[in-house]
Design a protein around this motif. Structure first.
Motif, PDB file in Angstrom:
ATOM      1  N   LYS A  18      31.688  47.206  22.619  1.00 23.16           N
ATOM      2  CA  LYS A  18      31.848  48.281  22.294  1.00 23.16           C
ATOM      3  C   LYS A  18      32.811  49.441  21.115  1.00 23.16           C
ATOM      4  O   LYS A  18      33.654  49.465  21.832  1.00 23.16           O
ATOM      5  N   VAL A  19      32.239  49.234  19.758  1.00 24.55           N
ATOM      6  CA  VAL A  19      33.827  50.289  19.359  1.00 24.55           C
ATOM      7  C   VAL A  19      33.587  51.561  17.995  1.00 24.55           C
ATOM      8  O   VAL A  19      32.171  51.231  18.263  1.00 24.55           O
ATOM      9  N   LYS A  20      34.498  52.252  18.579  1.00 23.77           N
ATOM     10  CA  LYS A  20      34.170  53.018  18.176  1.00 23.77           C
ATOM     11  C   LYS A  20      35.253  53.553  16.259  1.00 23.77           C
ATOM     12  O   LYS A  20      36.549  53.480  17.402  1.00 23.77           O
ATOM     13  N   LEU A  74      29.630  50.602  16.263  1.00 29.50           N
ATOM     14  CA  LEU A  74      29.465  49.051  16.346  1.00 29.50           C
ATOM     15  C   LEU A  74      29.423  48.714  17.754  1.00 29.50           C
ATOM     16  O   LEU A  74      30.536  48.581  18.918  1.00 29.50           O
ATOM     17  N   ARG A  75      28.396  47.070  18.282  1.00 31.19           N
ATOM     18  CA  ARG A  75      28.349  46.467  18.406  1.00 31.19           C
ATOM     19  C   ARG A  75      28.686  44.465  17.759  1.00 31.19           C
ATOM     20  O   ARG A  75      28.184  44.322  17.745  1.00 31.19           O
ATOM     21  N   VAL A  76      29.999  44.274  18.817  1.00 33.36           N
ATOM     22  CA  VAL A  76      30.677  43.089  18.692  1.00 33.36           C
ATOM     23  C   VAL A  76      30.558  42.112  19.905  1.00 33.36           C
ATOM     24  O   VAL A  76      31.109  42.180  20.536  1.00 33.36           O
ATOM     25  N   ALA A  77      30.116  40.902  19.318  1.00 32.26           N
ATOM     26  CA  ALA A  77      30.487  40.103  20.320  1.00 32.26           C
ATOM     27  C   ALA A  77      31.711  39.342  19.746  1.00 32.26           C
ATOM     28  O   ALA A  77      31.704  38.516  18.222  1.00 32.26           O
ATOM     29  N   THR A  78      32.554  38.288  20.172  1.00 33.90           N
ATOM     30  CA  THR A  78      32.826  37.695  20.062  1.00 33.90           C
ATOM     31  C   THR A  78      32.921  36.525  20.962  1.00 33.90           C
ATOM     32  O   THR A  78      32.281  36.786  22.671  1.00 33.90           O
ATOM     33  N   SER A  79      33.046  35.502  20.563  1.00 37.00           N
ATOM     34  CA  SER A  79      32.535  33.717  21.572  1.00 37.00           C
ATOM     35  C   SER A  79      34.305  32.252  22.102  1.00 37.00           C
ATOM     36  O   SER A  79      34.803  32.901  21.134  1.00 37.00           O
ATOM     37  N   LEU A 130      39.948  41.913  17.515  1.00 38.55           N
ATOM     38  CA  LEU A 130      39.007  41.139  17.222  1.00 38.55           C
ATOM     39  C   LEU A 130      38.749  40.794  16.478  1.00 38.55           C
ATOM     40  O   LEU A 130      38.582  41.382  14.869  1.00 38.55           O
ATOM     41  N   ILE A 131      37.905  39.323  15.989  1.00 36.62           N
ATOM     42  CA  ILE A 131      37.509  39.076  15.281  1.00 36.62           C
ATOM     43  C   ILE A 131      35.819  38.775  16.375  1.00 36.62           C
ATOM     44  O   ILE A 131      35.891  37.606  16.820  1.00 36.62           O
ATOM     45  N   GLY A 132      34.863  38.868  14.962  1.00 39.17           N
ATOM     46  CA  GLY A 132      33.560  38.906  15.829  1.00 39.17           C
ATOM     47  C   GLY A 132      32.062  38.830  14.636  1.00 39.17           C
ATOM     48  O   GLY A 132      32.336  39.603  13.544  1.00 39.17           O
ATOM     49  N   ASN A 133      31.003  39.119  15.309  1.00 39.17           N
ATOM     50  CA  ASN A 133      29.797  39.268  14.426  1.00 39.17           C
ATOM     51  C   ASN A 133      29.355  40.708  15.107  1.00 39.17           C
ATOM     52  O   ASN A 133      29.371  41.334  16.283  1.00 39.17           O
ATOM     53  N   LEU A 134      28.809  41.677  14.286  1.00 43.82           N
ATOM     54  CA  LEU A 134      28.053  42.641  15.030  1.00 43.82           C
ATOM     55  C   LEU A 134      26.691  41.922  15.076  1.00 43.82           C
ATOM     56  O   LEU A 134      26.130  40.996  14.510  1.00 43.82           O
TER      57      LEU A 134
END
Length: 95
Positions: free
Chosen positions: A49-51, A26-31, A7-11
């Motif tokens: 949701k990332v642990k 972490l909560r990562v947003a990808t678009s 995943l490549i995204g923003n928190l």
């Protein structure tokens, strides 16, 4: 078989430290975007949701703040637990 995700995204929020400083969530947003049948571009955002399990989780937390760009390499896990009013909740997360 292979269970791997990149995943490549923003928190979307500051990281959270749990489990006595051993877990960083972490909560990562990808678009992604695509062109629909009408020829219009549509943007879609997915939340993940990332642990991160580490003995250094509490030391890493200040580096993971809202808006930060992140690269996550991990595996997908599926969890099932009993929620409110005896509802079974199924969740997907990245570990």
């Amino acid at each position: 078989m292979l269970n791997q995700i990149t995943l490549i995204g923003n928190l979307g929020a500051d990281s959270e430290v749990k489990a006595n400083g051993q877990l960083l969530q972490l909560r990562v947003a990808t678009s992604s975007s695509y062109k629909n049948k009408q020829g219009e571009y549509v943007n879609e955002t997915q939340w993940h949701k990332v642990k991160l399990w580490s003995q250094y989780a509490s030391d890493m937390a200040p580096r993971f703040t809202k808006g930060a760009k992140v690269l996550v390499l991990g595996s997908i896990t599926y969890e099932e637990y009993e929620g409110r009013k005896d509802l079974v909740v199924k969740a997907r997360s990245v570990k």
